[in-house]
Design a protein around this motif. Structure first.
Motif, mmCIF file in Angstrom:
data_model
loop_
_atom_site.group_PDB
_atom_site.id
_atom_site.type_symbol
_atom_site.label_atom_id
_atom_site.label_comp_id
_atom_site.label_asym_id
_atom_site.label_seq_id
_atom_site.Cartn_x
_atom_site.Cartn_y
_atom_site.Cartn_z
ATOM 1 N N ASP A 27 0.855 -1.188 0.000
ATOM 2 C CA ASP A 27 0.000 0.000 0.000
ATOM 3 C C ASP A 27 0.887 1.234 0.000
ATOM 4 O O ASP A 27 1.715 1.412 0.906
ATOM 5 C CB ASP A 27 -0.909 -0.001 1.234
ATOM 6 C CG ASP A 27 -2.034 1.016 1.137
ATOM 7 O OD1 ASP A 27 -2.188 1.625 0.060
ATOM 8 O OD2 ASP A 27 -2.763 1.196 2.130
ATOM 9 N N VAL A 28 0.747 2.064 -1.020
ATOM 10 C CA VAL A 28 1.498 3.309 -1.114
ATOM 11 C C VAL A 28 0.531 4.467 -0.898
ATOM 12 O O VAL A 28 -0.380 4.677 -1.690
ATOM 13 C CB VAL A 28 2.195 3.456 -2.482
ATOM 14 C CG1 VAL A 28 2.954 4.778 -2.556
ATOM 15 C CG2 VAL A 28 3.138 2.289 -2.741
ATOM 16 N N LEU A 29 0.731 5.213 0.179
ATOM 17 C CA LEU A 29 -0.147 6.332 0.488
ATOM 18 C C LEU A 29 0.414 7.670 0.023
ATOM 19 O O LEU A 29 -0.309 8.658 -0.003
ATOM 20 C CB LEU A 29 -0.435 6.402 1.991
ATOM 21 C CG LEU A 29 -1.433 5.368 2.526
ATOM 22 C CD1 LEU A 29 -0.760 4.024 2.737
ATOM 23 C CD2 LEU A 29 -2.090 5.838 3.801
ATOM 24 N N GLU A 30 1.694 7.704 -0.306
ATOM 25 C CA GLU A 30 2.317 8.930 -0.816
ATOM 26 C C GLU A 30 3.163 8.550 -2.028
ATOM 27 O O GLU A 30 4.276 8.063 -1.900
ATOM 28 C CB GLU A 30 3.171 9.576 0.266
ATOM 29 C CG GLU A 30 3.969 10.787 -0.193
ATOM 30 C CD GLU A 30 3.109 11.827 -0.893
ATOM 31 O OE1 GLU A 30 3.190 11.906 -2.148
ATOM 32 O OE2 GLU A 30 2.357 12.536 -0.195
ATOM 33 N N PHE A 31 2.591 8.769 -3.221
ATOM 34 C CA PHE A 31 3.244 8.297 -4.432
ATOM 35 C C PHE A 31 4.517 9.079 -4.758
ATOM 36 O O PHE A 31 5.351 8.606 -5.518
ATOM 37 C CB PHE A 31 2.269 8.334 -5.604
ATOM 38 C CG PHE A 31 1.210 7.269 -5.512
ATOM 39 C CD1 PHE A 31 1.458 5.980 -5.951
ATOM 40 C CD2 PHE A 31 -0.024 7.542 -4.933
ATOM 41 C CE1 PHE A 31 0.502 4.985 -5.846
ATOM 42 C CE2 PHE A 31 -0.996 6.552 -4.820
ATOM 43 C CZ PHE A 31 -0.737 5.273 -5.275
ATOM 44 N N ALA A 32 4.691 10.263 -4.161
ATOM 45 C CA ALA A 32 5.896 11.043 -4.419
ATOM 46 C C ALA A 32 7.141 10.342 -3.909
ATOM 47 O O ALA A 32 8.250 10.614 -4.387
ATOM 48 C CB ALA A 32 5.774 12.421 -3.776
ATOM 49 N N LEU A 33 7.002 9.431 -2.965
ATOM 50 C CA LEU A 33 8.190 8.760 -2.429
ATOM 51 C C LEU A 33 8.729 7.693 -3.371
ATOM 52 O O LEU A 33 9.870 7.257 -3.241
ATOM 53 C CB LEU A 33 7.896 8.167 -1.051
ATOM 54 C CG LEU A 33 6.949 6.964 -0.928
ATOM 55 C CD1 LEU A 33 7.651 5.625 -1.150
ATOM 56 C CD2 LEU A 33 6.300 6.951 0.455
ATOM 57 N N VAL A 34 7.916 7.223 -4.309
ATOM 58 C CA VAL A 34 8.334 6.169 -5.235
ATOM 59 C C VAL A 34 9.134 6.793 -6.375
ATOM 60 O O VAL A 34 8.614 7.594 -7.149
ATOM 61 C CB VAL A 34 7.127 5.402 -5.788
ATOM 62 C CG1 VAL A 34 7.588 4.312 -6.764
ATOM 63 C CG2 VAL A 34 6.313 4.794 -4.656
ATOM 64 N N LYS A 35 10.388 6.426 -6.497
ATOM 65 C CA LYS A 35 11.276 7.030 -7.488
ATOM 66 C C LYS A 35 11.431 6.187 -8.751
ATOM 67 O O LYS A 35 12.092 6.618 -9.692
ATOM 68 C CB LYS A 35 12.655 7.270 -6.860
ATOM 69 C CG LYS A 35 12.604 8.106 -5.583
ATOM 70 C CD LYS A 35 11.866 9.430 -5.771
ATOM 71 C CE LYS A 35 11.797 10.221 -4.484
ATOM 72 N NZ LYS A 35 11.006 11.473 -4.632
#
Length: 276
Positions: A27-35
């Motif tokens: 579960d990714v709640l903050e997509f900005a962290l995925v590089k």
């Protein structure tokens, strides 16, 4: 900011608890962290964890299908979902921005307590595919680290010694807190240029670098990850202790601005009484 002693303790606890477990949910709640947008963490569903290792201040979850490399940044950390109630004093529990569920019911959450997201994650075939990992300098906690490695990145440079200690391309794993502690132990002015240090100064700085980070790593080993931040804070001699008496002299620990944050030092022990 988590530094090598705390990240090593985190990696060891994750390895002990999750090795051989299969990912059943992401579960990714903050997509900005995925590089790595083309390879989101959701692709890890069905992957089995083989190991957890540390690269400087990065934690690397090694799966049979890929690596999930996480930079905890300035305010990031990890927790077990069942331990949310143990959040920081005052009840300000940081939100989970990335969570992984495993086949034994365990849920690992990565959090960020900052006003801006410093947590970052990459799904890669090789940790060296992450630029920050590929560019890491030698790690002073490593068994192969010797004086020649230290001299190669410190001796003769016109850069301030505190900046060198915190430069991940020079020495991996040291941040603001442990650089303060190293410089205090070495009785070294944090804003002195490395090129101005004499042989005795370099000897003390090298010895203090090894002693501070290696002893901290040994001391953090086995401490539950929910307690590591408090234990780190409690162990500091000068970092975070501005206004308090110096533990070695009759002076007072002071703050100074450095690289967008504050650092601490003892004027009497480190700067000949000069206030930075």
């Amino acid at each position: 900011m988590p530094e090598s002693p705390e990240v090593q303790a985190l990696a060891e606890e994750l390895r002990a608890r999750l090795r051989s477990r299969e990912v059943v949910s992401v579960d990714v709640l903050e997509f900005a962290l995925v590089k790595t947008r083309a390879r989101p963490p959701s692709r890890l569903v069905g992957a089995r964890l083989e190991d957890v290792v540390r690269h400087g201040k990065y934690v690397d979850l090694v799966f049979d299908a890929a690596h999930l490399v996480v930079s905890l940044g300035r305010h990031g950390w990890a927790r077990w979902a069942s331990s949310q109630a143990e959040g920081p004093a005052g009840g300000n529990t940081p939100p989970a921005l990335l969570s992984l569920g495993f086949d034994d019911g365990t849920v690992l959450e990565f959090t960020d307590a900052g006003e801006w997201v410093s947590l970052s994650a990459w799904v890669v075939d090789d940790p060296a595919d992450v630029t920050g990992v590929a560019s890491l300098g030698s790690d002073p906690t490593g068994p192969d680290f010797v004086r020649a490695d230290f001299d190669a990145v410190v001796r003769g440079r016109r850069k301030q010694v505190k900046a060198i200690l915190q430069d991940q391309k020079s020495l991996a794993g040291i941040g603001n807190a442990y650089s303060d502690e190293i410089l205090f132990a070495a009785r070294t002015n944090p804003v002195a240029r490395a090129s101005d240090l004499g042989e005795g100064d370099l000897d003390r700085l090298y010895a203090s670098t090894l002693e501070v980070v290696r002893s901290a790593m040994d001391a953090r080993r086995g401490i539950p990850i929910a307690q590591l931040k408090a234990v780190k804070i409690g162990a500091m001699m000068v970092h975070g202790r501005a206004g308090q008496p110096c533990p070695q002299c009759a002076g007072t620990v002071r703050d100074f601005a450095f690289a967008g944050t504050t650092a601490q030092y003892c004027p009497a022990c480190q700067t000949g009484g000069v206030i930075l």
